[in-house]
Design an enzyme around this catalytic site. Structure first.
Site, PDB file in Angstrom:
ATOM      1  N   ASN A   9     -23.094 -31.233 -10.626  1.00  0.00           N
ATOM      2  CA  ASN A   9     -21.709 -31.408 -10.307  1.00  0.00           C
ATOM      3  C   ASN A   9     -21.533 -31.076  -8.862  1.00  0.00           C
ATOM      4  OD1 ASN A   9     -18.735 -31.557 -10.010  1.00  0.00           O
ATOM      5  ND2 ASN A   9     -18.616 -29.806 -11.183  1.00  0.00           N
ATOM      6  N   TRP A  10     -21.333 -32.030  -7.940  1.00  0.00           N
ATOM      7  CA  TRP A  10     -21.392 -31.980  -6.524  1.00  0.00           C
ATOM      8  C   TRP A  10     -20.075 -31.545  -6.029  1.00  0.00           C
ATOM      9  CZ3 TRP A  10     -24.956 -36.459  -4.418  1.00  0.00           C
ATOM     10  CH2 TRP A  10     -26.205 -36.228  -5.076  1.00  0.00           C
ATOM     11  N   LYS A  11     -19.077 -31.323  -6.932  1.00  0.00           N
ATOM     12  CA  LYS A  11     -17.641 -30.988  -6.794  1.00  0.00           C
ATOM     13  C   LYS A  11     -17.152 -31.864  -5.173  1.00  0.00           C
ATOM     14  CE  LYS A  11     -18.579 -26.709  -8.985  1.00  0.00           C
ATOM     15  NZ  LYS A  11     -18.211 -25.327  -9.253  1.00  0.00           N
ATOM     16  N   HIS A  97     -13.038 -29.920 -16.580  1.00  0.00           N
ATOM     17  CA  HIS A  97     -13.912 -28.865 -15.730  1.00  0.00           C
ATOM     18  C   HIS A  97     -12.891 -27.780 -15.551  1.00  0.00           C
ATOM     19  CE1 HIS A  97     -15.960 -26.711 -12.565  1.00  0.00           C
ATOM     20  NE2 HIS A  97     -17.065 -27.302 -12.856  1.00  0.00           N
ATOM     21  N   GLU A  99     -12.157 -26.244 -12.950  1.00  0.00           N
ATOM     22  CA  GLU A  99     -11.319 -26.318 -11.823  1.00  0.00           C
ATOM     23  C   GLU A  99     -10.270 -27.291 -11.974  1.00  0.00           C
ATOM     24  OE1 GLU A  99     -14.866 -27.105  -9.276  1.00  0.00           O
ATOM     25  OE2 GLU A  99     -15.625 -25.078  -9.735  1.00  0.00           O
ATOM     26  N   GLU A 169     -18.889 -23.695 -20.144  1.00  0.00           N
ATOM     27  CA  GLU A 169     -18.910 -23.130 -18.988  1.00  0.00           C
ATOM     28  C   GLU A 169     -17.807 -21.892 -18.944  1.00  0.00           C
ATOM     29  OE1 GLU A 169     -20.335 -26.156 -15.715  1.00  0.00           O
ATOM     30  OE2 GLU A 169     -18.133 -26.264 -16.186  1.00  0.00           O
ATOM     31  N   GLY A 175     -19.636 -20.387 -10.240  1.00  0.00           N
ATOM     32  CA  GLY A 175     -19.607 -20.285  -8.687  1.00  0.00           C
ATOM     33  C   GLY A 175     -19.382 -18.875  -8.169  1.00  0.00           C
ATOM     34  N   SER A 215     -23.304 -20.485 -12.710  1.00  0.00           N
ATOM     35  CA  SER A 215     -24.356 -19.994 -11.833  1.00  0.00           C
ATOM     36  C   SER A 215     -25.860 -20.312 -12.318  1.00  0.00           C
ATOM     37  CB  SER A 215     -24.121 -18.689 -11.329  1.00  0.00           C
ATOM     38  OG  SER A 215     -22.628 -18.310 -11.128  1.00  0.00           O
ATOM     39  N   GLY A 236     -23.699 -26.536 -10.598  1.00  0.00           N
ATOM     40  CA  GLY A 236     -22.805 -26.745  -9.366  1.00  0.00           C
ATOM     41  C   GLY A 236     -23.547 -26.532  -8.134  1.00  0.00           C
ATOM     42  N   GLY A 237     -23.369 -25.348  -7.729  1.00  0.00           N
ATOM     43  CA  GLY A 237     -23.950 -24.909  -6.085  1.00  0.00           C
ATOM     44  C   GLY A 237     -25.367 -25.204  -6.234  1.00  0.00           C
TER      45      GLY A 237
HETATM   46  C1  PEP Z   1     -19.896 -26.207 -12.308  1.00  0.00           C
HETATM   47  O1  PEP Z   1     -19.271 -26.523 -11.355  1.00  0.00           O
HETATM   48  O2  PEP Z   1     -19.855 -26.781 -13.406  1.00  0.00           O
HETATM   49  C2  PEP Z   1     -20.607 -24.950 -12.231  1.00  0.00           C
HETATM   50  C3  PEP Z   1     -21.193 -24.495 -13.417  1.00  0.00           C
HETATM   51  O3  PEP Z   1     -20.986 -24.390 -10.948  1.00  0.00           O
HETATM   52  P1  PEP Z   1     -21.831 -23.285 -10.635  1.00  0.00           P
HETATM   53  O4  PEP Z   1     -23.186 -23.721 -11.039  1.00  0.00           O
HETATM   54  O5  PEP Z   1     -21.804 -23.404  -9.153  1.00  0.00           O
HETATM   55  O6  PEP Z   1     -21.649 -21.900 -11.003  1.00  0.00           O
END
Ligand code: PEP
Length: 256
Positions: A9-11, A97, A99, A169, A175, A215, A236-237
């Site tokens: 997920n590049w957000k 999600h 966010e 999640e 994040g 993470s 994500g990251g």
């Molecule tokens: C996400 O955006 O779904 C996520 C899990 O982010 P991260 O891996 O950065 O915690």
């Protein structure tokens, strides 16, 4: 057997040009991967160019979107419809999600509308659920997840459910650098599988892919994937860097 899935997920990161470079770098690193389904979810503005690269270069990468509106067309300024995504050969769409839920106010009812729209247009939703830190401390994790699952999947048939992927999640791990332990993550994914079984039947529960997100990094993916009820990861990251995302995708080679 449930095929493992690793989705990035590049957000709201990467311009369209940067996203193209990232997918090209990634493609070179994972070209031999066959037994893991790879998904990239770039921002909307990069979907078209990445879709073209995937098709022209016959990449082993699926395309995902990060959100969708539920109407097909109309006066909904700023929104993107499922028809538009399908036209770009999008395979998966993230819905619910954290966010979206916490910054943009998506309720379970809204998530349900998005999810139905995705399924109605022959794409597959990745439904995200998870508790906040406060809810975990108050021992409400199971109740929160149950409510999110039941309400988000309202009126979804067993046939449709075969195309739904769920991502657990925990909000406190997204994040933040905090990862659920493999045991915590597996407890939640096992509970989710049981909830799916109670809503549908044991066969549907057995085939539903349930990912973990929060993470995920090259150094923790292997132990997470060792757990019996974790079928993959939503990243994500660490998906914003081709090398680290490729290492996560090739988690079976870690330690070899
Ligand atoms: C996400 O955006 O779904 C996520 C899990 O982010 P991260 O891996 O950065 O915690």
């Amino acid at each position: 057997m449930r095929k493992p899935m690793i989705a990035g997920n590049w957000k709201m990161h990467k311009t369209a040009g940067q996203a193209v470079f990232l997918v090209q770098d990634l493609a070179g690193l994972v070209e031999r991967v066959k037994d893991v389904e790879i998904v990239v979810c770039p921002p909307y503005i990069a979907l078209k160019s990445i879709s073209t690269i995937i098709e022209m270069d016959k990449l082993n990468i699926c395309l995902g979107a990060q959100n969708v509106y539920w109407e097909e067309k109309g006066a909904f300024t700023g929104e993107i419809s499922p028809v538009m995504l399908k036209d770009l050969r999008v395979d998966y769409v993230i819905v619910g999600h954290s966010e979206r839920r916490h910054i943009f106010g998506d309720t379970n009812e809204i998530v349900n509308k998005r999810l139905k729209a995705v399924l109605a247009h022959d794409m597959k939703p990745i439904l995200c659920v998870g508790e906040t830190q406060e809810e975990r401390e108050e021992e409400k994790t199971f109740d929160i997840i149950k409510e999110q699952i039941f309400e988000s999947l309202a009126d979804i048939s067993s046939e449709e459910m075969e195309n739904v992927v769920i991502a657990y999640e925990p909000v406190w791990a997204i994040g933040t650098g905090l990862t659920a332990t493999p045991e915590q993550a597996n407890d939640a994914t096992r509970n989710i599988r049981a909830l799916v079984g109670s809503l549908y039947n044991p066969e549907i529960a057995m085939i539903t892919r349930i990912l973990y997100g929060g993470s995920v990094k090259p150094d923790n993916i292997a132990e997470l994937m060792d757990e019996p009820d974790i079928d993959g990861a939503l990243v994500g990251g660490a998906s914003l860097d081709a090398q680290s995302f490729a290492k996560i995708i090739k988690y079976q080679e870690i330690g070899e």
